[in-house]
Design a protein around this motif. Structure first.
Motif, short mmCIF file in Angstrom:
data_model
loop_
_atom_site.label_atom_id
_atom_site.label_comp_id
_atom_site.label_asym_id
_atom_site.label_seq_id
_atom_site.Cartn_x
_atom_site.Cartn_y
_atom_site.Cartn_z
N ALA A 59 0.83 -1.22 0.00
CA ALA A 59 0.00 0.00 0.00
C ALA A 59 0.86 1.27 0.00
CB ALA A 59 -0.97 -0.02 1.17
N PRO A 60 1.91 1.36 0.83
CA PRO A 60 2.75 2.58 0.78
C PRO A 60 3.45 2.75 -0.57
CG PRO A 60 3.12 1.40 2.84
CD PRO A 60 2.29 0.50 1.96
N GLU A 61 3.82 1.65 -1.21
CA GLU A 61 4.46 1.75 -2.53
C GLU A 61 3.46 2.22 -3.58
OE1 GLU A 61 7.80 -1.73 -1.73
OE2 GLU A 61 5.91 -2.26 -2.71
N VAL A 62 2.22 1.74 -3.46
CA VAL A 62 1.16 2.20 -4.38
C VAL A 62 0.93 3.69 -4.17
CG1 VAL A 62 -1.31 2.02 -4.90
CG2 VAL A 62 0.04 -0.05 -4.60
N MET A 84 -8.45 5.66 -7.65
CA MET A 84 -8.28 4.61 -8.65
C MET A 84 -7.20 3.62 -8.22
SD MET A 84 -7.16 5.04 -12.67
CE MET A 84 -5.68 5.92 -12.22
N LEU A 85 -6.08 4.13 -7.74
CA LEU A 85 -5.00 3.25 -7.31
C LEU A 85 -5.37 2.47 -6.06
CD1 LEU A 85 -1.80 5.29 -8.09
CD2 LEU A 85 -2.45 3.09 -9.03
N SER A 86 -6.14 3.08 -5.21
CA SER A 86 -6.59 2.39 -4.00
C SER A 86 -7.44 1.19 -4.37
CB SER A 86 -7.37 3.36 -3.11
OG SER A 86 -7.88 2.69 -2.00
N VAL A 87 -8.34 1.37 -5.31
CA VAL A 87 -9.20 0.28 -5.77
C VAL A 87 -8.35 -0.79 -6.46
CG1 VAL A 87 -11.00 -0.32 -7.45
CG2 VAL A 87 -11.28 1.67 -5.97
N MET A 88 -7.44 -0.37 -7.30
CA MET A 88 -6.58 -1.33 -7.99
C MET A 88 -5.74 -2.12 -7.00
SD MET A 88 -5.29 0.80 -11.32
CE MET A 88 -4.31 -0.54 -11.95
N THR A 92 -5.82 -6.26 -6.54
CA THR A 92 -4.67 -7.12 -6.82
C THR A 92 -4.34 -8.01 -5.63
OG1 THR A 92 -3.11 -5.41 -6.15
CG2 THR A 92 -3.63 -5.55 -8.48
N LYS A 93 -4.82 -7.67 -4.45
CA LYS A 93 -4.57 -8.49 -3.27
C LYS A 93 -5.47 -9.70 -3.23
CE LYS A 93 -2.99 -4.65 -0.47
NZ LYS A 93 -3.28 -3.75 0.60
N ASN A 94 -6.60 -9.65 -3.95
CA ASN A 94 -7.56 -10.76 -3.92
C ASN A 94 -7.25 -11.79 -4.99
OD1 ASN A 94 -8.94 -9.46 -1.86
ND2 ASN A 94 -10.23 -8.33 -3.29
#
Length: 94
Positions: A59-62, A84-88, A92-94
Motif C-alpha cells: 500500500a505505501p508503494e502504491v 483509482m489506485l486504492s481500488v486497484m 490485486t490483493k484478492n
C-alpha cells in the motif's frame, strides 16, 4: 531542488526491493499524463509491465506511485488517481 527529491526522501523508497526500485525510478522518469483521461491507460500499461516482472506493491508503494503519477495534475485529478489506485491495490490483493 530536483523534482524527484520527494521520491528519494520518501521512507518507502528506503530499503525497497531493487527490482521495485528500478521500476519506480523508470516510472518516475517517464512523461506523465496531463489529465485523468490519459492517466488510466498510462497506469494500466505500466502496471502490466510490473505484473510481467512479478512485482507486487505494498500500500505505501502504491501511494508513492500515485504521487509520482499525479504530481503535475490538478488537485481534483490527484484525488481521482488516489482513489483509482486504492481500488486497484485492493483488487490485486484478492
Amino acid at each position: 531542488m530536483n523534482p524527484d527529491d520527494f521520491l528519494f526522501q520518501n521512507p518507502v523508497f528506503q530499503g525497497m526491493d531493487p527490482e521495485k526500485l528500478q521500476f519506480i525510478l523508470s516510472f518516475a522518469q517517464k512523461d506523465k499524463p496531463k489529465s485523468m483521461k490519459e492517466a488510466m491507460p498510462f497506469l494500466l500499461a505500466n502496471m502490466n509491465i510490473a505484473k510481467k516482472k512479478n512485482l507486487n506493491f505494498t500500500a505505501p508503494e502504491v501511494q508513492l506511485i500515485a504521487e509520482i503519477l499525479s504530481r503535475d495534475l490538478p488537485e481534483a485529478e490527484k484525488e481521482r488517481v488516489q482513489k483509482m489506485l486504492s481500488v486497484m491495490s485492493r483488487n490485486t490483493k484478492n
